[in-house]
Enzyme design. Structure first.
Site, mmCIF file in Angstrom:
data_model
loop_
_atom_site.group_PDB
_atom_site.id
_atom_site.type_symbol
_atom_site.label_atom_id
_atom_site.label_comp_id
_atom_site.label_asym_id
_atom_site.label_seq_id
_atom_site.Cartn_x
_atom_site.Cartn_y
_atom_site.Cartn_z
ATOM 1 N N HIS A 100 3.804 77.031 0.139
ATOM 2 C CA HIS A 100 3.254 77.387 1.228
ATOM 3 C C HIS A 100 2.707 78.684 2.008
ATOM 4 C CE1 HIS A 100 7.365 75.395 1.292
ATOM 5 N NE2 HIS A 100 7.130 74.586 1.991
ATOM 6 N N ASP A 103 5.344 81.385 2.014
ATOM 7 C CA ASP A 103 6.449 81.998 0.616
ATOM 8 C C ASP A 103 5.160 83.027 0.164
ATOM 9 O OD1 ASP A 103 7.209 79.694 0.753
ATOM 10 O OD2 ASP A 103 5.814 78.731 -0.500
#
Ligand code: XUL
Ligand code: CO
Length: 436
Positions: A100, A103
């Site tokens: 993501h 992240d």
């Protein structure tokens, strides 16, 4: 140059079932040919960036347990995290990873700064992919952690959040394409509600439909070749999530004319939360023609939440890969370990050991599944069970050539009295147990 995070560890190798080395594969042998294809090409393993490198080890009663040198929310931390992540992919020989936006880069002061930071890290990923040969299985946007998304992203009552989410998905799709990602995933973490008292279900569903239609339209206009995947989950973090399970997602896709555009990423733990088995969700996705990819993990069967443990149940994996193989295997999809360490598993080696165990377990499942397919161990008895439908009269009933009264007349005329036959469940269960 190595970061030294994993110490002096050589790339993990296949040593065979008798090996007692915890840092070796006992079943995952990437080059071994199973059902006409290399194991690596069947399983298409991916490491999930969020669980392994971004999650601090917290639970509802306690915060961070892991100490990682990159945990400060700075770009320097993000660069070190990328170095360690690619080191781990390489040590494991994992061909893919997934991430993501949130992240991999610290949140900026505004949308543009967050996007610039993402671009910088994606530049690093691009270089590392080239150096290591590791590929991106899928990219995705985190539309659930930041407080702006607390009431949903596409389904938010505030149109500014809808817009912010749209801009975020556009950005994430752009970088996924730049990294030659093979899929793009949408998991609607907060696309649902906490209480119906403040929720207009009909309106939110329409918003979600419009949002997804725009994503599909954009994908085509930029020439993104990968698949768009929705990941069903029934609840958690919200009380009710709109993408409840495969059947619900299919109904939603049909409603908005997207059933040929979007497939599903099915997660073991989400299937369990929905009150299904993993193989139920896989078999249904195959039946509906929307199977895309899997998020591999395991839920604790005693606790009612998404524990995201590493898989270790071979009979379950065998049935899962049985359905993957019966559906023709992965095309753009793969096996993403959406799994995290237990919060007491503090050591860098635990990260490797968890993935090794998961990959071995999947490999055993795959091998058992391939033999079941090859021997027609389950498809044979299944074919036999439905063999009655091969008769001309049975076919006529299904093809619309018979009306209800025609059939009623025949039942009387031919004195039809059905004779029940055994479903042979235990016989079939014993067959499966022969293969695992
Ligand atoms: C959450 C979950 C996510 C998705 C990607 O339960 O599975 O990690 O896989 O957003
Ligand atoms: Co998932």
């Amino acid at each position: 140059m190595s970061t030294g995070f994993f110490g002096d560890i050589k790339p993990i190798k296949y040593e065979g079932p008798d090996s007692t080395n915890p840092l070796a594969y006992r079943f995952y042998n990437p080059d071994e040919v199973v059902a006409g294809k290399r194991m690596e090409d069947h399983l298409r393993f991916a490491v999930a960036y969020w669980h392994s490198f971004a999650w601090p080890g917290g639970d509802p009663f306690g915060g961070q347990t892991f100490e990682r040198p990159w945990f400060a929310e700075t770009m320097e931390g993000a660069r070190l995290k990328a170095d360690v992540a690619f080191e781990m992919f390489t040590l494991l020989g994992a061909p893919y990873y997934c991430f993501h936006d949130a992240d991999v880069r610290p949140e900026g002061a505004n949308f543009s700064e967050s996007a610039e930071r993402l671009d910088e890290i994606v530049g690093i990923f691009e270089k590392k992919q080239k150096e290591t040969g590791v590929k991106l299985l899928w990219g995705t946007a985190n539309l659930f952690s930041n407080r702006r998304f607390m009431a949903g992203a596409a389904t938010n009552p505030d149109p500014d959040v809808f817009a912010y989410a749209a801009a975020t998905v556009k950005k994430c799709l752009d970088v996924t394409q730049r990294l030659k990602g093979e899929n793009y995933v949408l998991w609607g973490g907060r696309e649902g509600y906490e209480t119906l008292l403040n929720t207009d279900l009909k309106r939110e569903r329409e918003q979600a439909g419009r949002f997804l239609s725009m994503v599909v339209d954009y994908k085509h206009r930029i020439g993104f070749k990968g698949a768009i995947l929705i990941e069903p989950k029934p609840q958690e973090p919200t009380k009710h999530q709109y993408d409840y399970d495969v059947a619900t997602v299919y109904g939603f896709l049909k409603d908005f004319g997207l059933e040929n555009e979007v497939k599903v990423n099915i997660e073991q733990g989400h299937a369990i939360l929905a009150g299904h088995s993993f193989e139920h969700e896989l078999a249904l996705a195959n039946a509906l023609g929307i199977f895309g990819s899997i998020d591999m993990n395991r839920n604790d069967y005693q606790s009612g939440w998404d524990t995201d443990q590493f898989p270790n149940n071979v009979p379950e994996m065998a049935l899962a890969y049985y359905h993957v193989l019966e559906g023709g295997g992965f095309e753009t999809g793969g096996t993403n370990f959406d799994a995290k360490l237990r919060r007491q598993s503090l050591d860098p080696q635990d990260l490797l050991i968890a993935h090794i165990g998961g990959m071995d377990c999947c490999a055993r499942g795959l091998k058992a599944a391939a033999r079941m397919v090859e021997d027609k161990a389950l498809s044979g008895p299944l074919e036999e069970r439905y063999a009655g439908w091969n008769s001309a009269e049975a076919k006529a009933m299904l093809s619309g050539q018979r009306k209800l009264e025609d059939i009623a007349e025949r039942v009387v005329k031919e004195k039809i009295e059905p004779r029940p036959r055994s479903g042979r469940q235990e016989f079939l269960e014993n067959i499966v147990n022969r293969y695992v």
